[in-house]
Design a protein around this motif. Structure first.
Motif, PDB file in Angstrom:
ATOM      1  N   LYS A 123       0.762  -1.265   0.268  1.00 56.65           N
ATOM      2  CA  LYS A 123       0.052  -0.041  -0.132  1.00 56.65           C
ATOM      3  C   LYS A 123       0.252   1.327  -0.221  1.00 56.65           C
ATOM      4  CE  LYS A 123      -3.820   0.458  -0.278  1.00 56.65           C
ATOM      5  NZ  LYS A 123      -4.104   0.171  -1.069  1.00 56.65           N
ATOM      6  N   GLY A 124       1.912   1.407  -0.221  1.00 55.72           N
ATOM      7  CA  GLY A 124       2.979   2.128   0.316  1.00 55.72           C
ATOM      8  C   GLY A 124       3.627   2.760  -0.462  1.00 55.72           C
ATOM      9  N   ILE A 125       3.317   1.751  -1.694  1.00 52.97           N
ATOM     10  CA  ILE A 125       3.683   2.472  -2.947  1.00 52.97           C
ATOM     11  C   ILE A 125       3.068   2.803  -4.459  1.00 52.97           C
ATOM     12  CG2 ILE A 125       5.436   1.120  -5.486  1.00 52.97           C
ATOM     13  CD1 ILE A 125       5.876  -0.907  -3.219  1.00 52.97           C
ATOM     14  N   CYS A 126       3.427   4.416  -4.709  1.00 49.55           N
ATOM     15  CA  CYS A 126       2.684   4.621  -5.740  1.00 49.55           C
ATOM     16  C   CYS A 126       1.999   4.034  -6.557  1.00 49.55           C
ATOM     17  CB  CYS A 126       3.368   5.603  -5.925  1.00 49.55           C
ATOM     18  SG  CYS A 126       2.178   7.155  -7.283  1.00 49.55           S
ATOM     19  N   GLY A 127       0.586   4.087  -7.399  1.00 49.73           N
ATOM     20  CA  GLY A 127      -0.226   3.260  -8.011  1.00 49.73           C
ATOM     21  C   GLY A 127       0.024   1.690  -7.868  1.00 49.73           C
ATOM     22  N   SER A 128       0.018   1.149  -6.621  1.00 50.48           N
ATOM     23  CA  SER A 128      -0.087  -0.228  -6.010  1.00 50.48           C
ATOM     24  C   SER A 128      -1.368  -1.106  -5.568  1.00 50.48           C
ATOM     25  CB  SER A 128       1.474   0.059  -5.313  1.00 50.48           C
ATOM     26  OG  SER A 128       0.977  -1.416  -4.513  1.00 50.48           O
ATOM     27  N   ILE A 129      -1.460  -1.550  -6.390  1.00 55.85           N
ATOM     28  CA  ILE A 129      -2.779  -2.517  -5.922  1.00 55.85           C
ATOM     29  C   ILE A 129      -2.185  -4.099  -5.381  1.00 55.85           C
ATOM     30  CG2 ILE A 129      -4.396  -4.481  -6.152  1.00 55.85           C
ATOM     31  CD1 ILE A 129      -5.544  -1.786  -6.589  1.00 55.85           C
ATOM     32  N   PRO A 130      -2.184  -4.883  -3.967  1.00 53.38           N
ATOM     33  CA  PRO A 130      -1.557  -5.923  -3.638  1.00 53.38           C
ATOM     34  C   PRO A 130      -2.754  -6.505  -4.219  1.00 53.38           C
ATOM     35  CG  PRO A 130      -1.820  -3.826  -1.858  1.00 53.38           C
ATOM     36  CD  PRO A 130      -2.856  -3.140  -2.663  1.00 53.38           C
ATOM     37  N   LEU A 131      -1.986  -8.032  -4.274  1.00 50.99           N
ATOM     38  CA  LEU A 131      -3.373  -9.176  -5.059  1.00 50.99           C
ATOM     39  C   LEU A 131      -2.973 -10.390  -3.507  1.00 50.99           C
ATOM     40  CD1 LEU A 131      -4.723 -10.853  -6.307  1.00 50.99           C
ATOM     41  CD2 LEU A 131      -2.625 -11.158  -7.966  1.00 50.99           C
TER      42      LEU A 131
END
Ligand code: SF4
Length: 454
Positions: free
Chosen positions: A27-35
């Motif tokens: 969640k702490g990365i810009c433009g990121s989705i955890p899957l």
């Protein structure tokens, strides 16, 4: 007839699920989705846990295992999940973490990702990073650190860096959004370029929206992670982490980059080490603002030492957080009679012993791989005056009638989990004031005469 004796092995573990740490990091990365590669219940539980602490929306995708997937494997589900996420979110980064089920059936996720990339070689894909996070093998903090390392490993591996910039890489570990904001303030005040990984300070503690946003503002930019190989040095928090394979160590090995492995800067001693590290790397002096913060903190220690000296505390949580709190308590005269964690790195007791010169004389008990029923049993024997840890210790606080100072993660029964500042001189000041005032209130409430003046 022979009778079997059943034993409850773990009632309420003092740790959280491993992919939770990975999801928080992603969640702490810009433009990121955890899957999450596994069943839906895992992502629902993790979302619920994170939302309840951060009070912000948290999107976590899932490859949605069913009965057939559990038997035949999750390759097709993962492919469909990638397609759906890319179509709906168009992310820059997808962080894949495995759950217990996909780990148990032995899904070869790196191979699935390779095949997906080959099948889409003509399409622009987001960065796909995979981390193995079987929960029966670790804790949330292992999931967090392993994800940092996997991300740095994959994003910097394709580049050969020919020049060094003046920037600093900072790996803060699992701190609060308030801590991350404070770190950014410090580096900005030093006027030094830096890349902090992760940075969920805005994403998980932002302003209200008029409309739903797929990606809240903030986060470490993917291009900045790719450039981490050009930095002058790394600073990485965690004395337990310093003994393990970490992102900082990887950059040190791969690019011969100096890595300052230091404790989480809680209290004056560890914060001094942090500021000294920045001074050494940059050649700049600590800004006056922080010297003044330090001075005010020392002054408050002098004013209030009589209220804390000899007080007994039970501290629990993830290992590095407990080690940092113990360092702080040791410098203000509080005895950490019980130090407990659900982690089992093997370094926990030694790190605490190193910090406390009269460890044995004080009868300090350190337990790792513990659950809350162990902690309660020891707390009953050791009779601490206060508990320090997450809201998961509230039941012990209630049963033993001792106050709980809430720190770390999760805080599910108060509103300020995101805004608790733990680190630096300012964080130590807040924690010190909270502890002293809690002790004063306890004395005042239990006084037979009552008083309103000290
Ligand atoms: S099954 Fe494993 S991964 Fe899923 S929620 Fe439980 S501990 Fe976490």
């Amino acid at each position: 007839m022979a009778t079997e004796e059943y034993v409850t092995v773990t009632k309420n573990a003092c740790k959280l699920c491993t992919p939770l740490g990975a999801s928080l990091f992603f969640k702490g990365i810009c433009g990121s989705i955890p899957l999450l590669h596994g069943s839906q219940g895992c992502s629902t539980y993790i979302r619920r846990y994170l939302i309840s602490h951060f009070k912000e929306p948290v999107d976590i995708a899932c490859s949605n295992f069913g009965e057939q997937t559990a038997i035949f494997g999750g390759e097709v589900n993962l492919k469909v999940a990638f397609d759906n996420i890319i179509r709906q979110y168009n992310p820059e980064f997808i962080g894949v973490a495995t759950t217990c089920l996909s780990e148990t059936i032995g899904d070869d996720v790196p191979m699935f990702i390779r095949k997906y990339k080959e099948a889409n070689r003509d399409n622009k894909l987001p960065q796909l990073v995979y981390v193995s996070t079987a929960s029966y093998r670790g804790t949330h903090i292992d999931g967090f650190h392993d994800s940092v390392k996997a991300t740095v490993d994959i994003l910097t591996s394709e580049y050969s860096y020919c020049k060094r910039e003046n920037s600093i890489n900072i790996f803060p570990g699992m701190l609060s959004p308030a801590d991350l904001r404070y770190l950014k303030e410090i580096f900005n005040d030093f006027d030094v370029p830096f890349v902090m990984l992760p940075d969920y300070s805005q994403i998980l503690d932002g302003s209200p929206w008029k409309e739903y946003q797929k990606f809240p503002k903030g986060g470490t930019k993917v291009e900045n992670i790719i450039n981490m190989g050009t930095a002058k040095a790394c600073i990485e928090f965690g004395k337990i982490l310093a003994e393990q394979n970490s992102a900082g160590k990887l950059l040190n090995k791969r690019y011969d980059m100096p890595c300052y492995n230091i404790g989480i800067p809680m209290g004056i001693h560890e914060t001094d080490i942090f500021f000294n590290s920045i001074e050494t790397i940059t050649g700049k002096s600590t800004p006056e603002k922080y010297i003044e913060e330090r001075g005010r903190l020392i002054d408050s220690y002098i004013d209030s030492h009589k209220y804390v000296m000899g007080v007994r505390a039970a501290v629990y949580g993830e290992e590095d957080m407990v080690v940092a709190i113990v360092s702080f308590l040791n410098e203000i005269g509080i005895i950490p009679v019980l130090c407990a964690s659900g982690g089992k790195s093997g370094y926990f007791k030694d790190k605490i012993r190193e910090m406390i010169s009269d460890f044995d004389e004080k009868g300090i008990v350190v337990i790792d791989d513990s659950d809350f029923s162990h902690i309660e049993t020891f707390a009953k024997q050791l009779k601490p005056d206060i508990l320090i840890g997450s809201s998961k210790g509230y039941a012990i606080s209630r049963s033993l009638k001792i106050p709980l100072i809430r720190v770390g993660f999760p805080i599910h029964d108060r509103i300020n989990g995101s805004r608790i500042l733990h680190i630096g001189y300012r964080g130590a000041q807040q924690l010190f004031d909270t502890i002293v005032n809690t002790l004063l209130e306890k004395r005042q409430e239990s006084s037979v005469v009552g008083y309103s003046y000290m």
